[in-house]
Scaffold this motif. Structure first.
Motif, PDB file in Angstrom:
ATOM      1  N   SER A   1       4.753   4.073   2.148  1.00 48.82           N
ATOM      2  CA  SER A   1       4.372   2.733   1.979  1.00 48.82           C
ATOM      3  C   SER A   1       4.486   2.143   3.331  1.00 48.82           C
ATOM      4  N   ASN A   2       3.353   0.627   3.032  1.00 51.75           N
ATOM      5  CA  ASN A   2       3.185  -0.271   4.460  1.00 51.75           C
ATOM      6  C   ASN A   2       4.137  -0.413   5.122  1.00 51.75           C
ATOM      7  N   ASN A   3       5.393  -0.269   4.821  1.00 55.62           N
ATOM      8  CA  ASN A   3       6.145  -0.491   5.288  1.00 55.62           C
ATOM      9  C   ASN A   3       7.412   0.208   6.104  1.00 55.62           C
ATOM     10  N   ASN A   4       6.001   1.276   6.399  1.00 58.12           N
ATOM     11  CA  ASN A   4       6.913   2.612   6.989  1.00 58.12           C
ATOM     12  C   ASN A   4       8.318   3.625   6.300  1.00 58.12           C
ATOM     13  N   LYS A   5       8.128   3.123   4.680  1.00 58.73           N
ATOM     14  CA  LYS A   5       9.039   3.224   4.257  1.00 58.73           C
ATOM     15  C   LYS A   5       9.007   4.397   3.776  1.00 58.73           C
ATOM     16  N   ASN A   6       9.120   6.049   4.240  1.00 61.92           N
ATOM     17  CA  ASN A   6       9.416   7.216   3.611  1.00 61.92           C
ATOM     18  C   ASN A   6      10.346   7.472   2.649  1.00 61.92           C
ATOM     19  N   SER A   7       9.564   8.088   1.677  1.00 59.05           N
ATOM     20  CA  SER A   7      11.163   8.457   0.731  1.00 59.05           C
ATOM     21  C   SER A   7      10.826   9.991  -0.054  1.00 59.05           C
ATOM     22  N   LYS A   8      11.501  10.669  -0.716  1.00 64.12           N
ATOM     23  CA  LYS A   8      10.731  11.298  -1.351  1.00 64.12           C
ATOM     24  C   LYS A   8      11.418  11.486  -2.613  1.00 64.12           C
ATOM     25  N   LYS A   9      10.970  11.499  -3.779  1.00 67.73           N
ATOM     26  CA  LYS A   9      11.682  12.031  -5.590  1.00 67.73           C
ATOM     27  C   LYS A   9      10.975  12.971  -6.341  1.00 67.73           C
ATOM     28  N   ASP A  10      12.475  13.823  -6.472  1.00 73.16           N
ATOM     29  CA  ASP A  10      12.178  14.471  -7.758  1.00 73.16           C
ATOM     30  C   ASP A  10      11.741  14.493  -9.653  1.00 73.16           C
ATOM     31  N   PHE A  11      11.071  14.453  -9.886  1.00 70.02           N
ATOM     32  CA  PHE A  11      11.070  14.039 -11.230  1.00 70.02           C
ATOM     33  C   PHE A  11      10.996  15.612 -12.393  1.00 70.02           C
ATOM     34  N   LYS A  12      11.654  15.741 -12.957  1.00 67.74           N
ATOM     35  CA  LYS A  12      12.082  16.473 -13.552  1.00 67.74           C
ATOM     36  C   LYS A  12      12.084  16.013 -15.644  1.00 67.74           C
ATOM     37  N   GLN A  13      11.759  17.413 -16.316  1.00 66.81           N
ATOM     38  CA  GLN A  13      11.414  16.935 -17.782  1.00 66.81           C
ATOM     39  C   GLN A  13      11.510  18.597 -18.000  1.00 66.81           C
ATOM     40  N   LYS A  14      12.227  18.746 -19.357  1.00 60.69           N
ATOM     41  CA  LYS A  14      12.278  19.641 -20.142  1.00 60.69           C
ATOM     42  C   LYS A  14      11.974  19.400 -21.492  1.00 60.69           C
ATOM     43  N   PHE A  15      11.667  20.863 -22.010  1.00 63.27           N
ATOM     44  CA  PHE A  15      11.173  19.929 -23.923  1.00 63.27           C
ATOM     45  C   PHE A  15      11.511  22.397 -24.032  1.00 63.27           C
TER      46      PHE A  15
ATOM     47  N   PHE B   1       0.455  -1.293   0.201  1.00 61.81           N
ATOM     48  CA  PHE B   1      -0.221  -0.290  -0.269  1.00 61.81           C
ATOM     49  C   PHE B   1       0.839   1.681   0.175  1.00 61.81           C
ATOM     50  N   VAL B   2       0.239   1.793  -0.679  1.00 56.79           N
ATOM     51  CA  VAL B   2       1.533   3.528  -0.934  1.00 56.79           C
ATOM     52  C   VAL B   2       0.434   4.253  -1.137  1.00 56.79           C
ATOM     53  N   THR B   3       1.227   5.659  -0.067  1.00 58.27           N
ATOM     54  CA  THR B   3       0.242   6.502  -0.493  1.00 58.27           C
ATOM     55  C   THR B   3       1.399   7.663  -1.303  1.00 58.27           C
ATOM     56  N   LEU B   4       0.508   8.751  -1.394  1.00 55.86           N
ATOM     57  CA  LEU B   4       1.627   9.830  -2.594  1.00 55.86           C
ATOM     58  C   LEU B   4       1.425  11.332  -1.791  1.00 55.86           C
ATOM     59  N   GLU B   5       2.024  11.527  -1.620  1.00 58.69           N
ATOM     60  CA  GLU B   5       1.678  13.624  -2.142  1.00 58.69           C
ATOM     61  C   GLU B   5       2.058  14.299  -3.312  1.00 58.69           C
ATOM     62  N   ILE B   6       1.604  15.394  -3.774  1.00 57.59           N
ATOM     63  CA  ILE B   6       2.261  15.434  -5.193  1.00 57.59           C
ATOM     64  C   ILE B   6       1.939  16.910  -5.042  1.00 57.59           C
ATOM     65  N   ASN B   7       3.229  17.502  -5.630  1.00 56.91           N
ATOM     66  CA  ASN B   7       4.022  18.880  -5.354  1.00 56.91           C
ATOM     67  C   ASN B   7       4.492  19.473  -6.826  1.00 56.91           C
TER      68      ASN B   7
END
Length: 150
Positions: free
Chosen positions: A99-113, A62-68
């Protein structure tokens, strides 16, 4: 007759090449239980709507997401009069993953054109919407790959 046989052989060879769309099967290894956004804008809602299609309800992860997310259009070149001639659109998504195994992470995704300007402002805005959609789709692909690895 000879052309018909060659056509049929070619058709048989290419039809059995094993092509399958990457994200068409719903066998993802995660279940998106909650997707929240920090801002209520069009970009965040597009990303949220697209992500909801990739959740596997049968998964035990199970995964919860917070999007900015944010979109930035900047001028990268000007003509001799000083008017903009080339733009760069950047879409950046910052994702907080829990995630449900109490694993918290932060990831950045970036695309340019990069793209040229258009004298018709309506066509330019339509083109910018297409570019935004393309960049969002690329980010979603990266995001799904990242969530599958968690």
């Amino acid at each position: 007759m000879k052309k018909t046989i060659i056509f049929l052989l070619t058709l048989v060879i290419f039809s059995s090449c094993g092509y399958a769309p990457i994200y068409s099967n719903k066998n993802y290894s995660f279940n998106l239980t909650k997707i929240t956004t920090l801002k209520d804008d069009r970009l965040n809602s597009k990303i949220k709507k697209k992500l909801q299609n990739f959740s596997n309800k049968d998964s035990q992860k199970f995964v919860t997401l917070e999007i900015n997310s944010q979109k930035l259009i900047s001028v990268i070149a000007k003509d001799s009069k000083g008017d903009p001639s080339r733009y760069e659109m950047t879409v950046k998504v910052i994702l907080n993953i829990n995630s449900n195994n109490n694993k918290n992470s932060k990831k950045d995704f970036k695309q340019k054109f990069n793209y040229k300007t258009n004298s018709n402002k309506f066509e330019l805005k339509q083109y910018e919407k297409e570019i935004e959609e393309l960049l969002i789709n690329k980010i979603i692909e990266e995001l799904i790959r990242h969530l599958s690895k968690i």
